[in-house]
Motif scaffolding. Structure first.
Motif, PDB file in Angstrom:
ATOM      1  N   SER A 130       0.850  -1.184   0.000  1.00 39.77           N
ATOM      2  CA  SER A 130       0.000   0.000   0.000  1.00 39.77           C
ATOM      3  C   SER A 130       0.883   1.230   0.000  1.00 39.77           C
ATOM      4  N   GLN A 131       0.710   2.126  -0.997  1.00 36.34           N
ATOM      5  CA  GLN A 131       1.521   3.335  -1.082  1.00 36.34           C
ATOM      6  C   GLN A 131       1.152   4.303   0.045  1.00 36.34           C
ATOM      7  N   ALA A 132       2.134   5.117   0.477  1.00 38.91           N
ATOM      8  CA  ALA A 132       1.942   6.009   1.617  1.00 38.91           C
ATOM      9  C   ALA A 132       0.889   7.071   1.341  1.00 38.91           C
ATOM     10  N   ASP A 133       0.783   7.504   0.071  1.00 34.73           N
ATOM     11  CA  ASP A 133      -0.160   8.570  -0.242  1.00 34.73           C
ATOM     12  C   ASP A 133      -1.557   8.029  -0.549  1.00 34.73           C
ATOM     13  N   ASN A 134      -1.734   6.747  -0.444  1.00 36.99           N
ATOM     14  CA  ASN A 134      -3.050   6.131  -0.654  1.00 36.99           C
ATOM     15  C   ASN A 134      -3.248   5.079   0.424  1.00 36.99           C
ATOM     16  N   GLU A 135      -3.487   5.519   1.632  1.00 43.51           N
ATOM     17  CA  GLU A 135      -3.465   4.584   2.745  1.00 43.51           C
ATOM     18  C   GLU A 135      -4.628   3.597   2.734  1.00 43.51           C
ATOM     19  N   ILE A 136      -5.790   4.022   2.220  1.00 42.13           N
ATOM     20  CA  ILE A 136      -6.950   3.126   2.316  1.00 42.13           C
ATOM     21  C   ILE A 136      -7.628   2.980   0.956  1.00 42.13           C
ATOM     22  N   LEU A 162      13.191  -3.302   0.843  1.00 42.11           N
ATOM     23  CA  LEU A 162      13.630  -1.991   1.308  1.00 42.11           C
ATOM     24  C   LEU A 162      15.134  -1.929   1.275  1.00 42.11           C
ATOM     25  N   ALA A 163      15.682  -1.081   0.438  1.00 41.53           N
ATOM     26  CA  ALA A 163      17.129  -1.008   0.278  1.00 41.53           C
ATOM     27  C   ALA A 163      17.721   0.190   0.972  1.00 41.53           C
ATOM     28  N   SER A 164      16.925   1.152   1.405  1.00 42.18           N
ATOM     29  CA  SER A 164      17.439   2.394   1.991  1.00 42.18           C
ATOM     30  C   SER A 164      17.962   2.144   3.387  1.00 42.18           C
ATOM     31  N   GLU A 165      19.074   2.790   3.736  1.00 38.34           N
ATOM     32  CA  GLU A 165      19.638   2.693   5.073  1.00 38.34           C
ATOM     33  C   GLU A 165      19.149   3.820   5.973  1.00 38.34           C
ATOM     34  N   ASP A 166      18.427   4.811   5.445  1.00 34.73           N
ATOM     35  CA  ASP A 166      17.948   5.952   6.216  1.00 34.73           C
ATOM     36  C   ASP A 166      16.551   5.645   6.730  1.00 34.73           C
ATOM     37  N   SER A 167      16.458   5.243   8.012  1.00 40.23           N
ATOM     38  CA  SER A 167      15.166   4.861   8.568  1.00 40.23           C
ATOM     39  C   SER A 167      14.227   6.030   8.697  1.00 40.23           C
ATOM     40  N   SER A 169      13.361   8.024   6.485  1.00 39.30           N
ATOM     41  CA  SER A 169      12.554   8.192   5.274  1.00 39.30           C
ATOM     42  C   SER A 169      11.464   7.153   5.144  1.00 39.30           C
ATOM     43  N   ALA A 170      11.375   6.254   6.110  1.00 39.18           N
ATOM     44  CA  ALA A 170      10.396   5.164   6.002  1.00 39.18           C
ATOM     45  C   ALA A 170       8.974   5.655   5.988  1.00 39.18           C
ATOM     46  N   GLU A 171       8.723   6.836   6.619  1.00 39.19           N
ATOM     47  CA  GLU A 171       7.358   7.344   6.645  1.00 39.19           C
ATOM     48  C   GLU A 171       6.870   7.698   5.250  1.00 39.19           C
ATOM     49  N   ASP A 172       7.813   8.012   4.338  1.00 38.08           N
ATOM     50  CA  ASP A 172       7.434   8.370   2.978  1.00 38.08           C
ATOM     51  C   ASP A 172       7.303   7.148   2.074  1.00 38.08           C
ATOM     52  N   LEU A 173       7.680   5.992   2.594  1.00 37.14           N
ATOM     53  CA  LEU A 173       7.641   4.785   1.772  1.00 37.14           C
ATOM     54  C   LEU A 173       6.286   4.079   1.903  1.00 37.14           C
ATOM     55  N   ALA A 174       6.087   3.108   1.029  1.00 37.40           N
ATOM     56  CA  ALA A 174       4.869   2.302   1.090  1.00 37.40           C
ATOM     57  C   ALA A 174       4.969   1.282   2.215  1.00 37.40           C
ATOM     58  N   LYS A 175       3.836   0.687   2.546  1.00 40.91           N
ATOM     59  CA  LYS A 175       3.783  -0.388   3.533  1.00 40.91           C
ATOM     60  C   LYS A 175       3.499  -1.705   2.801  1.00 40.91           C
ATOM     61  N   GLN A 176       4.216  -2.718   3.246  1.00 42.62           N
ATOM     62  CA  GLN A 176       3.923  -4.036   2.688  1.00 42.62           C
ATOM     63  C   GLN A 176       3.725  -5.028   3.823  1.00 42.62           C
ATOM     64  N   THR A 177       2.776  -5.919   3.634  1.00 41.71           N
ATOM     65  CA  THR A 177       2.488  -6.950   4.632  1.00 41.71           C
ATOM     66  C   THR A 177       2.532  -8.309   3.953  1.00 41.71           C
ATOM     67  N   TRP A 178       3.223  -9.242   4.616  1.00 34.54           N
ATOM     68  CA  TRP A 178       3.316 -10.624   4.132  1.00 34.54           C
ATOM     69  C   TRP A 178       2.468 -11.522   5.039  1.00 34.54           C
ATOM     70  N   TRP A 179       1.667 -12.371   4.442  1.00 34.16           N
ATOM     71  CA  TRP A 179       0.970 -13.440   5.161  1.00 34.16           C
ATOM     72  C   TRP A 179       1.597 -14.766   4.695  1.00 34.16           C
ATOM     73  N   THR A 195       8.492  -0.357   2.504  1.00 31.63           N
ATOM     74  CA  THR A 195       9.106  -0.832   1.265  1.00 31.63           C
ATOM     75  C   THR A 195       9.101   0.280   0.225  1.00 31.63           C
ATOM     76  N   ASP A 196      10.100   0.251  -0.638  1.00 26.47           N
ATOM     77  CA  ASP A 196      10.121   1.207  -1.747  1.00 26.47           C
ATOM     78  C   ASP A 196       9.562   0.599  -3.022  1.00 26.47           C
ATOM     79  N   TYR A 197       8.901  -0.550  -2.881  1.00 28.62           N
ATOM     80  CA  TYR A 197       8.385  -1.244  -4.063  1.00 28.62           C
ATOM     81  C   TYR A 197       7.142  -0.532  -4.601  1.00 28.62           C
ATOM     82  N   ASP A 198       7.146  -0.241  -5.879  1.00 27.38           N
ATOM     83  CA  ASP A 198       6.007   0.337  -6.578  1.00 27.38           C
ATOM     84  C   ASP A 198       5.836  -0.409  -7.900  1.00 27.38           C
ATOM     85  N   PRO A 199       4.747  -1.152  -8.075  1.00 29.12           N
ATOM     86  CA  PRO A 199       4.600  -1.955  -9.291  1.00 29.12           C
ATOM     87  C   PRO A 199       4.644  -1.127 -10.560  1.00 29.12           C
TER      88      PRO A 199
END
Length: 732
Positions: A130-136, A162-167, A169-179, A195-199
């Motif tokens: 889920s991208q940060a700017d589209n939470e729901i 997530l490849a960034s070492e600057d924690s 900036s995580a608030e600007d990144l997307a959220k990913q959940t694994w089940w 995560t910085d993943y964006d399809p």
């Protein structure tokens, strides 16, 4: 006056015999050797082309099946608006994973950057991004789940992108959940992270250029598995025709290489799949298809030039230079039979299947046999000179005439053999023996396939016990209600009537180059592809079957006028692997075929009684002829003694023949109903079938499927475990 030189009569005969024998022997040896080499070369080219076409077809099936699955699923999702329900999407993707064992992952990305995934490797899981700017958004977490994921402080997972070492900036990144799940879809554990993943930033999404078809990425190295693979993606549209999202499937190419390795070509022959950049997508030998850059350690797909066989790359280069799909490449004085066939238009331009076989693999043993045959011919020729010298003292013209008659026998022209009159008792006896032998062999041709005899004569091989595996097309015919008919006719009349019927159908089968194995009462068993290899044997068998059914109305009209009963024929056709060769004893052989494929063809013929059809073909035959013939899917059946179901189709007509719109509508709607039946959606299937029954009240397969749906709906406990929808035939 010069005295003309004369010689004795018997010496004159000897001289003529010597000259003729030398002339015929040398000419025959030269023609035989040259013709055999040409024939063997043509046969080798044909074998290579046939094998290449087979591998190409199976490759297209291997890659096209998951592509077709996600196309169907994508259209279903966009049509049913299931995109608003992530759990339904996951389960749909999960079901596709279960039926596609060589697929690693299936996923959907949307225009808001949302991402849903079901995967198999390295462990079963479902994923939500889920991208940060589209939470729901509709595809994302609920507010409660987002709040919970933000409060959880878990260590990064094995799948973290997530490849960034600057924690910070995580608030600007997307959220990913694994089940993480087991094979039964039960949740084992969950994990949420930034995560910085964006399809939308990946080629399978951003390179969509055609909103109406499957898109393929270039081959690349899968990040987790470190193996080459590719992605097929399909755009899903809104009701307004705009892009709503993309569904994709990851296909690792290691399984395709395993499939290629199972296709035995020859000892040193190789099969491979390459793209337009010269990258090897699959190879028939267990080789790592990735290479590492020594400078930076990056992995990339293996190039054709990187293979340990330089002759493959050079054969491909000659194909490019000469623009010939089939050629005999010459590399360092050696010849290689090569075929390069591009995949069909549904795949990217430049993808092609290559088959390269060293000439020695195919022609080495044959050339050795030819040399031995020539040596044996020479030995026999020398020995014949001494025999002729002795016979020349006693024989003259009659023996030459007898030699001509033996040539006719050798060429199987038995009707051209005549008696030779002579004053010599021995010659007269020999003449009568040859004439009787010719007449006997002429009758023998009616019991043994002429192609088999001719093949033995041409190759000089002795008929021996044994056989080999071949893929052939088998046809069985039978007369409906023949047992009842036989009880109402006199034996002589019945045999004459049956013989007329069998003769008419046999002529059609032989005209279509089929080999008639045997007559089993009123049934005919025939096959295509042996003893002489033929291209596209399924099409030849289907053409013969349709032609047999076409001539029956005319024959029945004639028989009715003659007061004879009319006959109806049922036909079953299957293409598969059999053992073909000679069975029997050392004193008496029968050239025939055996195997499960023969049994299935026979069962298909019998199954016509169930479906009220006249020609049934198996799925293997259908896949080979679907572009050339109109076929109608009927059912999935399991014949007695087998556990695996096979799809069966009714052969209707050639593709060039027009079929009614009503037929096409019936075919489409029935297949749609059958899909619901396979998914155990009994009500949905019955709704479609009820409409078909009103439109087509005389279609027994529709009624049959309706009865099954009603039965299973009323008795769900009787649905077999691991049910594949197949109907078990209890009768042979």
């Amino acid at each position: 006056m010069l005295k003309r030189r004369v010689t004795s009569f018997h010496m004159g005969i000897i001289q003529v015999f010597v000259v003729l024998i030398l002339l015929v022997g040398v000419s025959f040896s030269f023609i035989f050797y040259d013709g055999s080499n040409q024939a063997v070369s043509q046969l080798a080219t044909q074998i290579t082309q046939t094998l290449s076409a087979k591998v190409r077809e199976k490759t297209e099936t291997f890659l096209g099946t998951p592509a077709a699955q996600i196309t169907s699923l994508g259209r279903t999702l966009e049509a049913s608006q299931l995109l608003q329900n992530r759990e339904a999407i996951w389960k749909a993707l999960w079901e596709e994973l279960k039926v596609l064992p060589y697929v690693d992952s299936i996923y959907i990305g949307d225009e808001d950057g949302g991402f849903l995934q079901s995967r198999r490797y390295p462990r079963y899981a479902t994923r939500l991004v889920s991208q940060a700017d589209n939470e729901i958004p509709d595809l994302h977490l609920t507010p409660e789940q987002i709040q919970q994921s933000q409060s959880e402080q878990l260590p990064p997972s094995e799948d973290s992108s997530l490849a960034s070492e600057d924690s910070s900036s995580a608030e600007d990144l997307a959220k990913q959940t694994w089940w993480y799940r087991d094979e039964e879809y039960q949740v084992l554990e969950t994990h949420t992270e930034a995560t910085d993943y964006d399809p939308r930033d990946h080629p399978w999404y951003e390179d969509i250029f055609d909103l109406h078809r499957i898109q393929w990425t270039d081959v690349y190295i899968f990040q987790t598995a470190k193996v080459p693979g590719l992605t097929a993606s399909f755009p899903m549209l809104t009701p307004e025709g705009e892009l709503a999202g993309v569904i994709g499937v990851d296909i690792p190419l290691r399984k395709l290489s395993e499939f290629f390795s199972e296709q035995y070509i020859s000892q040193n022959g190789r099969t491979f799949l390459i793209n337009g950049n010269g990258e090897v997508l699959a190879f028939s030998e267990d080789l790592p298809l990735v290479k590492e850059d020594p400078a930076n350690g990056e992995l990339s797909p293996l190039q054709l030039k990187d293979l340990p066989y330089s002759w493959i790359e050079q054969a491909y280069q000659q194909h490019i230079d000469l623009k010939q799909p089939t050629l005999i490449a010459e590399v360092q004085g050696q010849h290689y039979y090569s075929v390069f066939q591009p995949l069909s238009g549904q795949f990217p331009l430049g993808w092609m299947v290559g088959v390269v076989i060293p000439e020695n693999d195919l022609l080495g043993p044959i050339n050795e046999t030819l040399e031995k045959a020539l040596l044996l011919t020479l030995v026999i020729l020398v020995g014949s000179l001494f025999v002729v010298y002795w016979l020349g003292r006693r024989l003259s013209r009659p023996i030459m005439q007898l030699a001509k008659e033996t040539e006719n026998i050798k060429d199987l022209q038995f009707e051209q053999v005549h008696r030779v009159d002579s004053g010599f008792q021995e010659v007269q006896v020999l003449s009568e023996s040859l004439f009787s032998a010719a007449k006997g062999l002429q009758s023998f041709k009616k019991y043994v396939p002429a192609d088999v005899v001719r093949q033995l004569v041409l190759t000089g091989d002795e008929a021996k016990l044994g056989g080999k595996k071949e893929e052939l097309t088998i046809l069985f015919t039978d007369i409906a209600g023949f047992t009842t008919l036989s009880e109402t006719m006199e034996p002589d009349a019945l045999m004459l009537h049956l013989s007329d019927y069998l003769d008419q159908l046999s002529q059609v089968i032989m005209k279509e180059r089929g080999t008639i194995d045997k007559y089993i009462g009123d049934a005919i068993m025939a096959f295509w592809g042996a003893p002489v290899a033929l291209p596209n044997t399924p099409a030849l068998a289907c053409q013969a079957a349709l032609q047999c059914q076409r001539i029956l109305p005319t024959l029945n009209k004639t028989w009715r006028q003659e007061g004879k009963p009319m006959l109806q024929t049922r036909i079953g056709i299957h293409t598969g692997e059999v053992i073909v060769g000679n069975v029997g004893s050392e004193s008496r052989l029968n050239y025939t075929i055996i195997g499960d494929s023969v049994n299935l063809a026979s069962r298909l013929e019998s199954a016509n009684r169930i479906y009220k059809t006249s020609i049934l073909i198996s799925e293997q035959t259908y896949l080979a002829v679907r572009d050339d013939f109109h076929c109608r899917f009927l059912d999935i059946i399991t014949v007695k003694g087998k556990r695996t179901g096979v799809k069966v189709y009714e052969l209707v007509a050639q593709s060039k023949d027009l079929v009614s719109t009503s037929f096409l509508n019936l075919q489409t709607q029935y297949e749609h109903a059958f899909e619901h039946y396979l998914e155990q959606k009994w009500q949905e299937a019955q709704t479609l079938l009820q409409a078909l029954i009103k439109q087509y009240p005389h279609e027994p397969v529709v009624e049959m499927l309706m009865q099954r749906c009603q039965h299973f709906e009323a008795h769900p406990e009787q649905v077999p475990e691991n049910w594949d929808g197949s109907h078990v035939l209890q009768e042979k």
